[in-house]
Structures are given as structure tokens and as C-alpha cells.
Motif scaffolding. Structure first.
Motif, PDB file in Angstrom:
ATOM      1  N   ARG A  39       0.831  -1.200   0.000  1.00 45.32           N
ATOM      2  CA  ARG A  39       0.000   0.000   0.000  1.00 45.32           C
ATOM      3  C   ARG A  39       0.868   1.253   0.000  1.00 45.32           C
ATOM      4  NH1 ARG A  39      -4.919  -1.350   4.220  1.00 45.32           N
ATOM      5  NH2 ARG A  39      -5.899  -2.954   2.947  1.00 45.32           N
ATOM      6  N   ILE A  40       1.909   1.240   0.770  1.00 46.31           N
ATOM      7  CA  ILE A  40       2.825   2.388   0.807  1.00 46.31           C
ATOM      8  C   ILE A  40       3.483   2.578  -0.559  1.00 46.31           C
ATOM      9  CG2 ILE A  40       4.971   3.266   1.806  1.00 46.31           C
ATOM     10  CD1 ILE A  40       4.091   1.972   4.461  1.00 46.31           C
ATOM     11  N   GLU A  41       3.936   1.465  -1.172  1.00 43.76           N
ATOM     12  CA  GLU A  41       4.553   1.557  -2.503  1.00 43.76           C
ATOM     13  C   GLU A  41       3.554   2.059  -3.546  1.00 43.76           C
ATOM     14  OE1 GLU A  41       6.276  -2.207  -3.421  1.00 43.76           O
ATOM     15  OE2 GLU A  41       7.959  -1.904  -2.061  1.00 43.76           O
ATOM     16  N   LYS A  42       2.310   1.578  -3.421  1.00 46.85           N
ATOM     17  CA  LYS A  42       1.274   2.016  -4.340  1.00 46.85           C
ATOM     18  C   LYS A  42       1.017   3.520  -4.181  1.00 46.85           C
ATOM     19  CE  LYS A  42      -2.767  -0.340  -5.446  1.00 46.85           C
ATOM     20  NZ  LYS A  42      -4.078  -0.885  -5.042  1.00 46.85           N
ATOM     21  N   THR A  43       0.949   3.998  -2.967  1.00 47.83           N
ATOM     22  CA  THR A  43       0.741   5.415  -2.706  1.00 47.83           C
ATOM     23  C   THR A  43       1.912   6.234  -3.223  1.00 47.83           C
ATOM     24  OG1 THR A  43      -0.564   4.875  -0.741  1.00 47.83           O
ATOM     25  CG2 THR A  43       0.265   7.121  -0.914  1.00 47.83           C
ATOM     26  N   LEU A  44       3.130   5.756  -2.986  1.00 49.88           N
ATOM     27  CA  LEU A  44       4.317   6.469  -3.481  1.00 49.88           C
ATOM     28  C   LEU A  44       4.346   6.489  -5.011  1.00 49.88           C
ATOM     29  CD1 LEU A  44       7.086   5.307  -0.988  1.00 49.88           C
ATOM     30  CD2 LEU A  44       6.011   7.555  -1.140  1.00 49.88           C
ATOM     31  N   ALA A  99       1.709   6.344  -6.945  1.00 49.82           N
ATOM     32  CA  ALA A  99       0.645   7.272  -7.373  1.00 49.82           C
ATOM     33  C   ALA A  99       1.105   8.710  -7.241  1.00 49.82           C
ATOM     34  CB  ALA A  99      -0.614   7.040  -6.547  1.00 49.82           C
ATOM     35  N   ARG A 100       1.841   8.996  -6.152  1.00 49.96           N
ATOM     36  CA  ARG A 100       2.368  10.357  -5.990  1.00 49.96           C
ATOM     37  C   ARG A 100       3.381  10.675  -7.083  1.00 49.96           C
ATOM     38  NH1 ARG A 100       3.341  11.152   0.490  1.00 49.96           N
ATOM     39  NH2 ARG A 100       1.149  11.227   1.059  1.00 49.96           N
ATOM     40  N   ASP A 133       3.567   9.291 -10.008  1.00 45.79           N
ATOM     41  CA  ASP A 133       2.817   9.428 -11.255  1.00 45.79           C
ATOM     42  C   ASP A 133       2.084  10.758 -11.288  1.00 45.79           C
ATOM     43  OD1 ASP A 133       1.655   8.503 -13.752  1.00 45.79           O
ATOM     44  OD2 ASP A 133      -0.233   8.378 -12.618  1.00 45.79           O
TER      45      ASP A 133
END
Length: 169
Positions: free
Chosen positions: A32-37, A39-40, A42
Motif C-alpha cells: 500500500r505504501i509503494e502504491k501510494t508512493l 501514485a504520488r 505518477d
């Protein structure tokens, strides 16, 4: 035992808790943290790319607008030029028609004026002859209006007067 040496049961329990927490963090939280990072990243990199694409699209639309505006201005200038030329032709035609009508009115007026002059001259001659005959009758003391020679004398006088007027012009 020593106070610094851990008890094996506590060590195993601590290691199990560590691996459970590490597994939960690695399997659930870390993605989830990697996904959020991602997305940021991107959002930042993609936002700049989208902004650049939007700017390029806006520039293309602006250039298209300027081209259409230039075409419209050229068309408006052409229409104004055509209207001015047509207006000049209409003004010239109206002026020529007005000149023709004026010439016609002047010609008719000249003919009418000449006719009125002839009528007035004839009436004036008759009045002059009548007055001259009456005056001559008063001077002589006898009526002279019925004499045939009276009209011939008056006509001869007017003919001489016209000859003198014509020769001086």
C-alpha cells in the motif's frame, strides 16, 4: 543467569512477534505504501506531462484560432472592398440617372419657358397695340381701332424693334 542474556522463551516469543509484524508490514502495509508512493510519483511526473500536453493542445487551439481569425479578417476586408465597389457603382448609376433627369427637367423647363415667353410676348403685343390705338384715338380725337392700317403699323414697329435688339446681341 545474567541479566543481559535473554530467556529462550522470551526470545522465541519476541522473534515470532517480530516476524508476524514484519510479515504483516511486508504483505499488507508495504504494498500500500509503494502504491501510494507510485501514485504520488505518477501524479507529479504525469501531472507535469499532462500539463505539458494541455499546454501544447492549448497552443494548437490558439494557433488554429489565430488562423481562423486571420481568414475571417481577410474575408471581412474582401466583403468591405466588394461592398465599396458596388456602392461606388450604385452611386455612379444614381448620379448618372439624376443627371439625366435633371437634364430632362431643364430641357422641359426651357421649352415651357420659351412657350410662356412667346405667349407673354404675343399678349403684350396685343396689349401694346390696344393701348397705342386708344392713345392715338385720344390724340386724334377719332376712333382708330377699326382701321386696317393700324395693325400693319404696329407689326412694322415690332419688326424694327426686334431687328435692332437682334443686331445688338
Amino acid at each position: 543467569m545474567d541479566t543481559l542474556t535473554p530467556k529462550p522463551a522470551e526470545l522465541i516469543f519476541g522473534l515470532i512477534c517480530f516476524f508476524v509484524i514484519f510479515g504483516v508490514l511486508g504483505k499488507i502495509l508495504l504494498p500500500r505504501i509503494e502504491k501510494t508512493l507510485a501514485a504520488r510519483a505518477d501524479g507529479i511526473d504525469g501531472g507535469a506531462a499532462r500539463a505539458e500536453a494541455a499546454r501544447a493542445e492549448a497552443q494548437a487551439l490558439y494557433e488554429q484560432y489565430q488562423a481562423e481569425l486571420a481568414t475571417a479578417r481577410h474575408e471581412a476586408a474582401r466583403i468591405r472592398q466588394t461592398a465599396a465597389e458596388e456602392g461606388a457603382v450604385l452611386v455612379a448609376a444614381a448620379r448618372a440617372e439624376g443627371q439625366r433627369q435633371r437634364d430632362q427637367i431643364v430641357a422641359v423647363a426651357k421649352v415651357q419657358l420659351e412657350a410662356d415667353r412667346v405667349v407673354a410676348e404675343a399678349e403684350l403685343r396685343e396689349d401694346v397695340i390696344a393701348l397705342a390705338t386708344e392713345l392715338a384715338s385720344r390724340v386724334v380725337g377719332e376712333p382708330l381701332g377699326g382701321l386696317p392700317r393700324t395693325r400693319a403699323i404696329a407689326d412694322e414697329f415690332f419688326a424694327e424693334t426686334e431687328l435692332k435688339v437682334t443686331s445688338t446681341d
